[in-house]
Motif scaffolding. Structure first.
Motif, PDB file in Angstrom:
ATOM      1  N   LEU A 102     112.052  67.363  19.901  1.00  0.00           N
ATOM      2  CA  LEU A 102     111.842  67.248  21.344  1.00  0.00           C
ATOM      3  C   LEU A 102     112.534  66.035  21.964  1.00  0.00           C
ATOM      4  O   LEU A 102     112.747  66.013  23.183  1.00  0.00           O
ATOM      5  CB  LEU A 102     110.342  67.188  21.653  1.00  0.00           C
ATOM      6  N   GLY A 103     112.859  65.046  21.173  1.00  0.00           N
ATOM      7  CA  GLY A 103     113.486  63.847  21.716  1.00  0.00           C
ATOM      8  C   GLY A 103     112.593  63.168  22.741  1.00  0.00           C
ATOM      9  O   GLY A 103     111.375  63.054  22.557  1.00  0.00           O
ATOM     10  N   ASP A 104     113.177  62.760  23.851  1.00  0.00           N
ATOM     11  CA  ASP A 104     112.423  62.042  24.882  1.00  0.00           C
ATOM     12  C   ASP A 104     111.373  62.908  25.570  1.00  0.00           C
ATOM     13  O   ASP A 104     110.500  62.383  26.269  1.00  0.00           O
ATOM     14  CB  ASP A 104     113.382  61.483  25.940  1.00  0.00           C
ATOM     15  N   ALA A 105     111.436  64.233  25.366  1.00  0.00           N
ATOM     16  CA  ALA A 105     110.451  65.115  25.995  1.00  0.00           C
ATOM     17  C   ALA A 105     109.035  64.859  25.491  1.00  0.00           C
ATOM     18  O   ALA A 105     108.070  65.269  26.150  1.00  0.00           O
ATOM     19  CB  ALA A 105     110.827  66.575  25.771  1.00  0.00           C
ATOM     20  N   VAL A 106     108.888  64.186  24.338  1.00  0.00           N
ATOM     21  CA  VAL A 106     107.528  63.881  23.864  1.00  0.00           C
ATOM     22  C   VAL A 106     106.804  62.955  24.836  1.00  0.00           C
ATOM     23  O   VAL A 106     105.572  62.858  24.795  1.00  0.00           O
ATOM     24  CB  VAL A 106     107.525  63.256  22.446  1.00  0.00           C
ATOM     25  N   TYR A 107     107.556  62.287  25.709  1.00  0.00           N
ATOM     26  CA  TYR A 107     106.945  61.362  26.663  1.00  0.00           C
ATOM     27  C   TYR A 107     106.824  61.957  28.065  1.00  0.00           C
ATOM     28  O   TYR A 107     106.361  61.288  28.981  1.00  0.00           O
ATOM     29  CB  TYR A 107     107.781  60.074  26.741  1.00  0.00           C
ATOM     30  N   ASP A 108     107.231  63.220  28.245  1.00  0.00           N
ATOM     31  CA  ASP A 108     107.226  63.832  29.570  1.00  0.00           C
ATOM     32  C   ASP A 108     105.810  64.098  30.064  1.00  0.00           C
ATOM     33  O   ASP A 108     104.910  64.439  29.287  1.00  0.00           O
ATOM     34  CB  ASP A 108     107.992  65.156  29.547  1.00  0.00           C
ATOM     35  N   ALA A 109     105.650  63.989  31.366  1.00  0.00           N
ATOM     36  CA  ALA A 109     104.369  64.323  31.980  1.00  0.00           C
ATOM     37  C   ALA A 109     104.037  65.798  31.787  1.00  0.00           C
ATOM     38  O   ALA A 109     102.865  66.167  31.673  1.00  0.00           O
ATOM     39  CB  ALA A 109     104.402  63.978  33.466  1.00  0.00           C
ATOM     40  N   ALA A 110     105.067  66.652  31.749  1.00  0.00           N
ATOM     41  CA  ALA A 110     104.821  68.083  31.563  1.00  0.00           C
ATOM     42  C   ALA A 110     104.176  68.350  30.213  1.00  0.00           C
ATOM     43  O   ALA A 110     103.276  69.195  30.099  1.00  0.00           O
ATOM     44  CB  ALA A 110     106.141  68.851  31.687  1.00  0.00           C
ATOM     45  N   LEU A 111     104.621  67.646  29.184  1.00  0.00           N
ATOM     46  CA  LEU A 111     104.020  67.833  27.862  1.00  0.00           C
ATOM     47  C   LEU A 111     102.580  67.348  27.861  1.00  0.00           C
ATOM     48  O   LEU A 111     101.695  67.996  27.292  1.00  0.00           O
ATOM     49  CB  LEU A 111     104.837  67.100  26.797  1.00  0.00           C
ATOM     50  N   ALA A 112     102.320  66.226  28.505  1.00  0.00           N
ATOM     51  CA  ALA A 112     100.956  65.703  28.560  1.00  0.00           C
ATOM     52  C   ALA A 112     100.032  66.675  29.291  1.00  0.00           C
ATOM     53  O   ALA A 112      98.880  66.891  28.882  1.00  0.00           O
ATOM     54  CB  ALA A 112     100.947  64.345  29.244  1.00  0.00           C
ATOM     55  N   GLU A 113     100.535  67.283  30.356  1.00  0.00           N
ATOM     56  CA  GLU A 113      99.722  68.261  31.082  1.00  0.00           C
ATOM     57  C   GLU A 113      99.464  69.491  30.214  1.00  0.00           C
ATOM     58  O   GLU A 113      98.332  70.001  30.164  1.00  0.00           O
ATOM     59  CB  GLU A 113     100.415  68.667  32.376  1.00  0.00           C
ATOM     60  N   ALA A 114     100.488  69.961  29.536  1.00  0.00           N
ATOM     61  CA  ALA A 114     100.314  71.106  28.643  1.00  0.00           C
ATOM     62  C   ALA A 114      99.303  70.790  27.551  1.00  0.00           C
ATOM     63  O   ALA A 114      98.469  71.631  27.195  1.00  0.00           O
ATOM     64  CB  ALA A 114     101.661  71.492  28.021  1.00  0.00           C
ATOM     65  N   ALA A 115      99.360  69.579  27.011  1.00  0.00           N
ATOM     66  CA  ALA A 115      98.424  69.179  25.967  1.00  0.00           C
ATOM     67  C   ALA A 115      96.989  69.218  26.471  1.00  0.00           C
ATOM     68  O   ALA A 115      96.081  69.682  25.765  1.00  0.00           O
ATOM     69  CB  ALA A 115      98.773  67.782  25.459  1.00  0.00           C
ATOM     70  N   GLY A 116      96.774  68.739  27.684  1.00  0.00           N
ATOM     71  CA  GLY A 116      95.427  68.754  28.248  1.00  0.00           C
ATOM     72  C   GLY A 116      94.887  70.159  28.448  1.00  0.00           C
ATOM     73  O   GLY A 116      93.713  70.435  28.158  1.00  0.00           O
ATOM     74  N   VAL A 268     111.964  73.506  20.382  1.00  0.00           N
ATOM     75  CA  VAL A 268     111.551  73.522  18.978  1.00  0.00           C
ATOM     76  C   VAL A 268     112.284  74.627  18.217  1.00  0.00           C
ATOM     77  O   VAL A 268     112.838  74.403  17.136  1.00  0.00           O
ATOM     78  CB  VAL A 268     110.021  73.711  18.876  1.00  0.00           C
ATOM     79  N   VAL A 269     112.299  75.827  18.793  1.00  0.00           N
ATOM     80  CA  VAL A 269     112.977  76.949  18.141  1.00  0.00           C
ATOM     81  C   VAL A 269     114.481  76.678  18.050  1.00  0.00           C
ATOM     82  O   VAL A 269     115.103  76.896  17.008  1.00  0.00           O
ATOM     83  CB  VAL A 269     112.702  78.254  18.914  1.00  0.00           C
ATOM     84  N   GLY A 270     115.061  76.188  19.146  1.00  0.00           N
ATOM     85  CA  GLY A 270     116.491  75.908  19.168  1.00  0.00           C
ATOM     86  C   GLY A 270     116.908  74.826  18.196  1.00  0.00           C
ATOM     87  O   GLY A 270     118.064  74.789  17.748  1.00  0.00           O
ATOM     88  N   GLY A 271     115.966  73.954  17.843  1.00  0.00           N
ATOM     89  CA  GLY A 271     116.250  72.889  16.899  1.00  0.00           C
ATOM     90  C   GLY A 271     116.172  73.325  15.448  1.00  0.00           C
ATOM     91  O   GLY A 271     116.337  72.498  14.546  1.00  0.00           O
ATOM     92  N   GLY A 272     115.898  74.619  15.230  1.00  0.00           N
ATOM     93  CA  GLY A 272     115.847  75.132  13.857  1.00  0.00           C
ATOM     94  C   GLY A 272     114.597  74.728  13.109  1.00  0.00           C
ATOM     95  O   GLY A 272     114.660  74.417  11.919  1.00  0.00           O
ATOM     96  N   ALA A 273     113.447  74.753  13.773  1.00  0.00           N
ATOM     97  CA  ALA A 273     112.199  74.303  13.154  1.00  0.00           C
ATOM     98  C   ALA A 273     111.723  75.224  12.036  1.00  0.00           C
ATOM     99  O   ALA A 273     110.933  74.801  11.193  1.00  0.00           O
ATOM    100  CB  ALA A 273     111.102  74.173  14.213  1.00  0.00           C
TER     101      ALA A 273
END
Length: 285
Positions: A102-116, A268-273
Motif C-alpha cells: 500500500l505504500g503511503d496509503a497506509v496513512y490515508d484517511a480513507a483507510l482509517a475510515e474503512a478500518a472503522g 494489494v491484488v496489483g502488488g502480487g499479494a
C-alpha cells in the motif's frame, strides 16, 4: 438487506485478509518463529486464535482438508513456536506486507475510515456457533488503521467461513465432496483443489461416486441441474448466515466501506499479494 450483499463484501475484502498466507513477509515471519513450510504456517497461523489446538479441531473447523494433511503440521507446530509467538508473527508479517503493497496509503484517511467501518461490522458478529470467528474476536485490536482493517476483514471472513461449514453440513456434504462439487461446477480446478486439500485419488473418486448417487453429478462427473441447484442453495444459505454483521452496519455504511476498500484492495491484488489461482480460492476482484 439482500443476502448477496454478504458475498459482494467478501469478494471485495478477502484479498486484504489473504496477505497473511502468500506474501514473502508473512511467510518469513512464520519461518522466523520456527514454523516449517507453507502449510505449517497456514494451519498454525489461522488456528492460533483458538489456542494450541490439534488436528482434529482444525479438520473440523477448516472443514475441507484431509485429516492426515492437517496432522503433518499440528500439533508439531506448537513445539516449534508458542501460540503467542505465532500470533505476533502473523501480525508482524501482515504489517510489513501491507506497508510494501500500500505504500503511503497506509496513512490515508480513507483507510482509517474503512478500518472503522469494518471493525464496527466485525464487532457486531455473534460468537455462538462460530469457533474461528470467536477466537479472532477475542484478540486485542491493533492500534494502526491498516492492521485494524486487516483484523476486521479476518474476523468477517472467518464469520462467513464458519457459516459456510454450517451450510455444507446441513446439506450433508463432507469435506472431500465439497471440493468435488466445486470442481464439477467449474469454480475450481482439480489440479489446484485436490493436492492442496490432501485428498487421495481413491477418496476423490469415492466422493464423486457419492455425489453421482445423490444425482448431483452425471456418469462422466459433469454437474447436473440438481447438483447446480444444491450448490446454489448452499451458497445462498452461506450468504444468509453471513449477513448479520452487514445488517448491523446498515446499507449506507456498507456501500461506503465498499467504495473505500475497493481501491485499497486493488493495490494489494496489483502488488502480487497472492497467486491466481490459489489454494484458498481468493478472488481476483
Amino acid at each position: 438487506m439482500e443476502p448477496g450483499v454478504a458475498r459482494r463484501l467478501w469478494r471485495i475484502l478477502e484479498p486484504y485478509h489473504a496477505v497473511t498466507y502468500f506474501t514473502d513477509e508473512s511467510r518469513q515471519a512464520f519461518k522466523d518463529v520456527g514454523l516449517r513450510g507453507f502449510w505449517m504456517g497456514y494451519f498454525a497461523g489461522r488456528a492460533a486464535p483458538m489456542g494450541p489446538v490439534g488436528p482434529g479441531v482444525v479438520t473440523a473447523t477448516f472443514f475441507g482438508f484431509r485429516h492426515s494433511m492437517v496432522a503433518r503440521a499440528l500439533p508439531d507446530a506448537w513445539t516449534f513456536a508458542s501460540v503467542t509467538d505465532v500470533l505476533a508473527a502473523r501480525l508482524h508479517g501482515v504489517d510489513r506486507a501491507l506497508h510494501r503493497l500500500l505504500g503511503d496509503a497506509v496513512y490515508d484517511a480513507a483507510l482509517a475510515e474503512a478500518a472503522g467501518l469494518a471493525r464496527a461490522a466485525a464487532e457486531a458478529g455473534d460468537r455462538a456457533g462460530r469457533p474461528i470467528f470467536a477466537g479472532n474476536a477475542d484478540l486485542p485490536w491493533p492500534a494502526e488503521p491498516h492492521l485494524i482493517l486487516w483484523q476486521a476483514t479476518t474476523m468477517l471472513r472467518e464469520y462467513r467461513g464458519d457459516g459456510h461449514v454450517i451450510a455444507l453440513t446441513a446439506k450433508g456434504v463432507d469435506g472431500c465432496e465439497s471440493h468435488v462439487s466445486l470442481v464439477a461446477s467449474g469454480a475450481q480446478s482439480r489440479e489446484v483443489a485436490q493436492p492442496n486439500r490432501g485428498w487421495t485419488d481413491e477418496e476423490w473418486d469415492a466422493a464423486t461416486t457419492r455425489l453421482q448417487e445423490r444425482g448431483w453429478l452425471d456418469e462422466d462427473g459433469t454437474v447436473t441441474d440438481a447438483g447446480r441447484d444444491a450448490r446454489r442453495q448452499i451458497e445462498v444459505h452461506t450468504d444468509e448466515l453471513a449477513l448479520g454483521p452487514w445488517q448491523a452496519l446498515g446499507n449506507d455504511k456498507v456501500e461506503r466501506l465498499a467504495d473505500l476498500a475497493t481501491p485499497l484492495v486493488q493495490r494489494v491484488v496489483g502488488g502480487g499479494a497472492f497467486p491466481l489461482p490459489n489454494p484458498i480460492g481468493v478472488p481476483s476482484s
